[in-house]
Write a protein that holds these residues in place. Structure first.
Motif, PDB file in Angstrom:
ATOM      1  N   ALA A   1       0.912  -1.206   0.039  1.00  0.00           N
ATOM      2  CA  ALA A   1       0.020   0.058  -0.176  1.00  0.00           C
ATOM      3  C   ALA A   1       0.813   1.152   0.028  1.00  0.00           C
ATOM      4  CB  ALA A   1      -0.984   0.037   1.175  1.00  0.00           C
ATOM      5  N   TYR A   2       2.043   1.173   0.732  1.00  0.00           N
ATOM      6  CA  TYR A   2       2.890   2.272   0.731  1.00  0.00           C
ATOM      7  C   TYR A   2       3.669   2.575  -0.589  1.00  0.00           C
ATOM      8  CZ  TYR A   2       5.836   5.976   2.593  1.00  0.00           C
ATOM      9  OH  TYR A   2       6.489   7.176   2.821  1.00  0.00           O
ATOM     10  N   TRP A   3       4.170   1.457  -1.089  1.00  0.00           N
ATOM     11  CA  TRP A   3       4.754   1.824  -2.537  1.00  0.00           C
ATOM     12  C   TRP A   3       3.730   2.302  -3.412  1.00  0.00           C
ATOM     13  CZ3 TRP A   3       9.519   1.721  -4.225  1.00  0.00           C
ATOM     14  CH2 TRP A   3      10.452   1.253  -3.426  1.00  0.00           C
ATOM     15  N   ASP A   4       2.570   1.953  -3.373  1.00  0.00           N
ATOM     16  CA  ASP A   4       1.653   2.281  -4.431  1.00  0.00           C
ATOM     17  C   ASP A   4       1.425   3.847  -4.098  1.00  0.00           C
ATOM     18  OD1 ASP A   4      -0.548   2.349  -6.547  1.00  0.00           O
ATOM     19  OD2 ASP A   4      -1.971   1.644  -4.866  1.00  0.00           O
ATOM     20  N   LEU A   5       1.020   4.090  -2.435  1.00  0.00           N
ATOM     21  CA  LEU A   5       0.748   5.439  -2.466  1.00  0.00           C
ATOM     22  C   LEU A   5       2.080   6.393  -2.866  1.00  0.00           C
ATOM     23  CD1 LEU A   5      -0.610   8.006  -0.812  1.00  0.00           C
ATOM     24  CD2 LEU A   5       0.375   7.066   1.092  1.00  0.00           C
ATOM     25  N   PHE A   6       3.252   5.978  -2.290  1.00  0.00           N
ATOM     26  CA  PHE A   6       4.524   6.845  -2.593  1.00  0.00           C
ATOM     27  C   PHE A   6       4.739   6.921  -4.205  1.00  0.00           C
ATOM     28  CE2 PHE A   6       9.213   7.284  -3.561  1.00  0.00           C
ATOM     29  CZ  PHE A   6       9.400   8.348  -2.341  1.00  0.00           C
ATOM     30  N   GLY A   7       4.597   5.838  -5.013  1.00  0.00           N
ATOM     31  CA  GLY A   7       4.629   6.274  -6.503  1.00  0.00           C
ATOM     32  C   GLY A   7       3.357   7.256  -6.864  1.00  0.00           C
ATOM     33  N   LYS A   8       2.418   7.154  -6.603  1.00  0.00           N
ATOM     34  CA  LYS A   8       1.174   7.990  -6.951  1.00  0.00           C
ATOM     35  C   LYS A   8       1.812   9.761  -6.544  1.00  0.00           C
ATOM     36  CE  LYS A   8      -2.237   4.701  -7.316  1.00  0.00           C
ATOM     37  NZ  LYS A   8      -3.501   3.890  -6.487  1.00  0.00           N
ATOM     38  N   LEU A   9       2.191   9.636  -5.319  1.00  0.00           N
ATOM     39  CA  LEU A   9       2.611  11.070  -4.884  1.00  0.00           C
ATOM     40  C   LEU A   9       3.760  11.389  -5.676  1.00  0.00           C
ATOM     41  CD1 LEU A   9       2.438  10.441  -1.013  1.00  0.00           C
ATOM     42  CD2 LEU A   9       1.173  12.053  -2.299  1.00  0.00           C
ATOM     43  N   GLU A  10       4.646  10.649  -6.040  1.00  0.00           N
ATOM     44  CA  GLU A  10       5.834  10.990  -7.016  1.00  0.00           C
ATOM     45  C   GLU A  10       5.597  10.888  -8.553  1.00  0.00           C
ATOM     46  OE1 GLU A  10       9.322  11.723  -5.988  1.00  0.00           O
ATOM     47  OE2 GLU A  10       8.204  11.907  -3.898  1.00  0.00           O
ATOM     48  N   ASN A  11       4.413  10.535  -8.746  1.00  0.00           N
ATOM     49  CA  ASN A  11       4.141  10.268 -10.072  1.00  0.00           C
ATOM     50  C   ASN A  11       4.929   9.539 -10.984  1.00  0.00           C
ATOM     51  OD1 ASN A  11       2.127  10.836 -12.576  1.00  0.00           O
ATOM     52  ND2 ASN A  11       3.249  12.344 -13.248  1.00  0.00           N
ATOM     53  N   LYS A  12       5.259   8.642 -10.316  1.00  0.00           N
ATOM     54  CA  LYS A  12       6.122   7.446 -10.818  1.00  0.00           C
ATOM     55  C   LYS A  12       5.834   6.079 -10.744  1.00  0.00           C
ATOM     56  CE  LYS A  12      10.537  10.113 -10.907  1.00  0.00           C
ATOM     57  NZ  LYS A  12      11.922  10.047 -10.382  1.00  0.00           N
TER      58      LYS A  12
ATOM     59  N   LYS B   1      -1.071 -13.686 -20.427  1.00  0.00           N
ATOM     60  CA  LYS B   1      -0.132 -12.423 -20.468  1.00  0.00           C
ATOM     61  C   LYS B   1      -0.187 -11.451 -19.472  1.00  0.00           C
ATOM     62  CE  LYS B   1       1.265  -9.284 -24.271  1.00  0.00           C
ATOM     63  NZ  LYS B   1       1.051  -8.683 -25.382  1.00  0.00           N
ATOM     64  N   ILE B   2       0.870 -11.048 -18.801  1.00  0.00           N
ATOM     65  CA  ILE B   2       0.790 -10.232 -17.967  1.00  0.00           C
ATOM     66  C   ILE B   2       0.908  -8.486 -18.744  1.00  0.00           C
ATOM     67  CG2 ILE B   2       2.274  -8.941 -15.999  1.00  0.00           C
ATOM     68  CD1 ILE B   2       3.161 -11.772 -15.486  1.00  0.00           C
ATOM     69  N   ILE B   3       0.078  -7.718 -18.202  1.00  0.00           N
ATOM     70  CA  ILE B   3      -0.155  -6.535 -18.876  1.00  0.00           C
ATOM     71  C   ILE B   3      -0.236  -5.597 -17.976  1.00  0.00           C
ATOM     72  CG2 ILE B   3      -1.976  -4.930 -20.014  1.00  0.00           C
ATOM     73  CD1 ILE B   3      -2.997  -7.724 -21.154  1.00  0.00           C
ATOM     74  N   LEU B   4       0.984  -4.591 -17.757  1.00  0.00           N
ATOM     75  CA  LEU B   4       1.089  -3.588 -16.947  1.00  0.00           C
ATOM     76  C   LEU B   4       0.417  -2.130 -17.122  1.00  0.00           C
ATOM     77  CD1 LEU B   4       5.014  -4.250 -16.636  1.00  0.00           C
ATOM     78  CD2 LEU B   4       3.103  -4.942 -15.176  1.00  0.00           C
ATOM     79  N   SER B   5      -0.341  -1.694 -16.152  1.00  0.00           N
ATOM     80  CA  SER B   5      -0.838  -0.321 -16.657  1.00  0.00           C
ATOM     81  C   SER B   5      -0.074   0.893 -16.731  1.00  0.00           C
ATOM     82  CB  SER B   5      -1.807  -0.194 -15.250  1.00  0.00           C
ATOM     83  OG  SER B   5      -1.002   0.273 -14.182  1.00  0.00           O
ATOM     84  N   ARG B   6       1.190   0.762 -16.407  1.00  0.00           N
ATOM     85  CA  ARG B   6       2.036   1.768 -16.604  1.00  0.00           C
ATOM     86  C   ARG B   6       1.771   3.125 -15.742  1.00  0.00           C
ATOM     87  NH1 ARG B   6       6.352  -0.700 -19.296  1.00  0.00           N
ATOM     88  NH2 ARG B   6       5.348  -2.200 -20.784  1.00  0.00           N
ATOM     89  N   LYS B   7       0.690   2.818 -14.800  1.00  0.00           N
ATOM     90  CA  LYS B   7       0.578   4.153 -14.224  1.00  0.00           C
ATOM     91  C   LYS B   7       1.080   4.260 -12.749  1.00  0.00           C
ATOM     92  CE  LYS B   7      -4.359   3.759 -15.415  1.00  0.00           C
ATOM     93  NZ  LYS B   7      -5.884   3.737 -15.133  1.00  0.00           N
ATOM     94  N   PRO B   8       1.334   5.555 -12.285  1.00  0.00           N
ATOM     95  CA  PRO B   8       1.932   5.505 -10.923  1.00  0.00           C
ATOM     96  C   PRO B   8       1.823   4.606 -10.043  1.00  0.00           C
ATOM     97  CG  PRO B   8       1.161   7.699 -11.810  1.00  0.00           C
ATOM     98  CD  PRO B   8       0.433   6.726 -12.677  1.00  0.00           C
ATOM     99  N   GLY B   9       2.764   4.351  -9.080  1.00  0.00           N
ATOM    100  CA  GLY B   9       2.696   3.520  -7.997  1.00  0.00           C
ATOM    101  C   GLY B   9       2.591   1.732  -8.509  1.00  0.00           C
ATOM    102  N   LEU B  10       1.631   1.318  -7.872  1.00  0.00           N
ATOM    103  CA  LEU B  10       1.282  -0.090  -8.528  1.00  0.00           C
ATOM    104  C   LEU B  10      -0.071   0.038  -9.323  1.00  0.00           C
ATOM    105  CD1 LEU B  10       1.585  -2.005  -4.931  1.00  0.00           C
ATOM    106  CD2 LEU B  10       3.413  -1.409  -6.815  1.00  0.00           C
ATOM    107  N   GLY B  11      -0.472   1.176  -9.591  1.00  0.00           N
ATOM    108  CA  GLY B  11      -1.302   1.328 -10.763  1.00  0.00           C
ATOM    109  C   GLY B  11      -2.804   0.879 -10.316  1.00  0.00           C
TER     110      GLY B  11
END
Length: 330
Positions: free
Chosen positions: A99-110, A316-326
């Motif tokens: 949850a924190y990795w997801d939040l941190f990525g969204k805050l950093e937009n990465k 097939k694994i499809i990544l969302s490419r969105k910030p955090g864990l998407g």
């Protein structure tokens, strides 16, 4: 930072049977960490084998909520050190870490992949699990599936069933959920035909692996025997492969470390899952470029997925490419 949590229920599309029981649903604890209008998500599930009590996790969260909410936004690896010192069960630790990795990525937009400079191409294909059942029905499911890789659950050794599965000439792994005997294991190790199975997962109960020999024909894969970094050294003479699951290891932060060390020790590596929604599967998917096998079909087996994010479609694994864990909730 704000912490919220909620008990939910995942419903299986059909009854799922493994060596030690059958189930139609799984209880799940969804965790949300939020800051500045960004929300990060993680989850953990109640697994009988691990004697998980989610209500005790809720009580623990209430106990440590103020400690978590007063934490400043720091790098996830530093936040994990804080979490680790709280002496949490690995399942709960994993939910909070993800949850924190997801939040941190969204805050950093990465995205997590950008934050950790991971490759995002050449993702391995996931298997789909065929639960314990009549061999002819298992074979029918394989033949009718649009997936390419399969993990077939079994309860004990039936040599006739093994022959039937090998005759399919498909990409199949076996998972006995610790139901093989020592004699069964010796038979597998000495039978050249079993090399056709991509791997044979957790043949014996926890800590009863001394009968295994990694130099035999069987590609033994440790699941419950492989819980953390320390176990990797101990298992070298016995297992060729290890199944790393985020809930077992305590989240993405320790899983990255386990993958690094497993590579150094020349293990084949699988990123695995339990019965999880897309919240949990999204976290597993982002490690798919670092491993040799993937078993990330958890969300494909449930009928009430409550999230979107990274996902698996026909293997097939499809990544969302969105910030955090998407991850976003529906």
């Amino acid at each position: 930072m704000e912490l919220r949590f909620e008990l939910k229920e995942l419903h299986l599309k059909e009854t799922f049977s493994i060596a030690y029981g059958s189930y139609d649903k799984r209880d799940v604890l969804l965790i949300q960490l939020s800051h500045q209008n960004c929300k990060g998500y993680g989850e953990c599930v109640a697994i009988d084998y691990y004697q998980i009590d989610l209500k005790s996790f809720v009580l623990k969260l209430k106990e440590i909520q103020s400690q978590i909410e007063t934490q400043k936004i720091i790098h996830p690896k530093e936040f994990f050190k804080f979490l680790f010192n709280l002496n949490l069960h690995s399942f709960l630790l994993s939910a909070l870490d993800c949850a924190y990795w997801d939040l941190f990525g969204k805050l950093e937009n990465k995205s997590f992949i950008e934050l950790n400079q991971l490759p995002s191409e050449n993702l391995v294909e996931s298997s789909i699990t065929i639960s314990v059942g009549d061999i002819d029905k298992q074979i029918q499911k394989i033949q009718e599936s649009s997936w390419n890789k399969f993990k077939v659950k079994c309860k004990g050794l039936n040599k006739s069933n093994i022959e039937k599965l090998l005759e399919l000439n498909r990409n199949i792994a076996l998972d006995s959920n610790a139901s093989f005997t020592d004699e069964d294991c010796l038979w597998f190790q000495e039978n050249a035909e079993v090399q056709k199975f991509s791997y044979l997962e957790q043949p014996r109960p926890i800590d009863q692996y001394k009968v295994l020999n990694k130099t035999g024909f069987a590609n033994w894969m440790a699941d419950e025997d492989c819980q953390n970094l320390a176990s990797l050294d101990e298992l070298i003479p016995y297992y060729k492969s290890v199944n790393i699951k985020l809930m077992k290891s305590g989240g993405l932060t320790p899983a990255l470390e386990m993958i690094r060390k497993a590579r150094e020790l020349n293990y084949k590596i699988m990123i695995g899952c339990m019965t999880e929604s897309t919240v949990g599967i999204s976290a597993g998917c982002i490690l798919a470029s670092l491993v040799d096998y993937a078993d990330l079909d958890g969300a494909n087996l449930i009928s009430n997925d409550y999230a979107t994010g990274n996902f698996v479609e026909n293997g097939k694994i499809i990544l969302s490419r969105k910030p955090g864990l998407g991850i976003e909730l529906k």
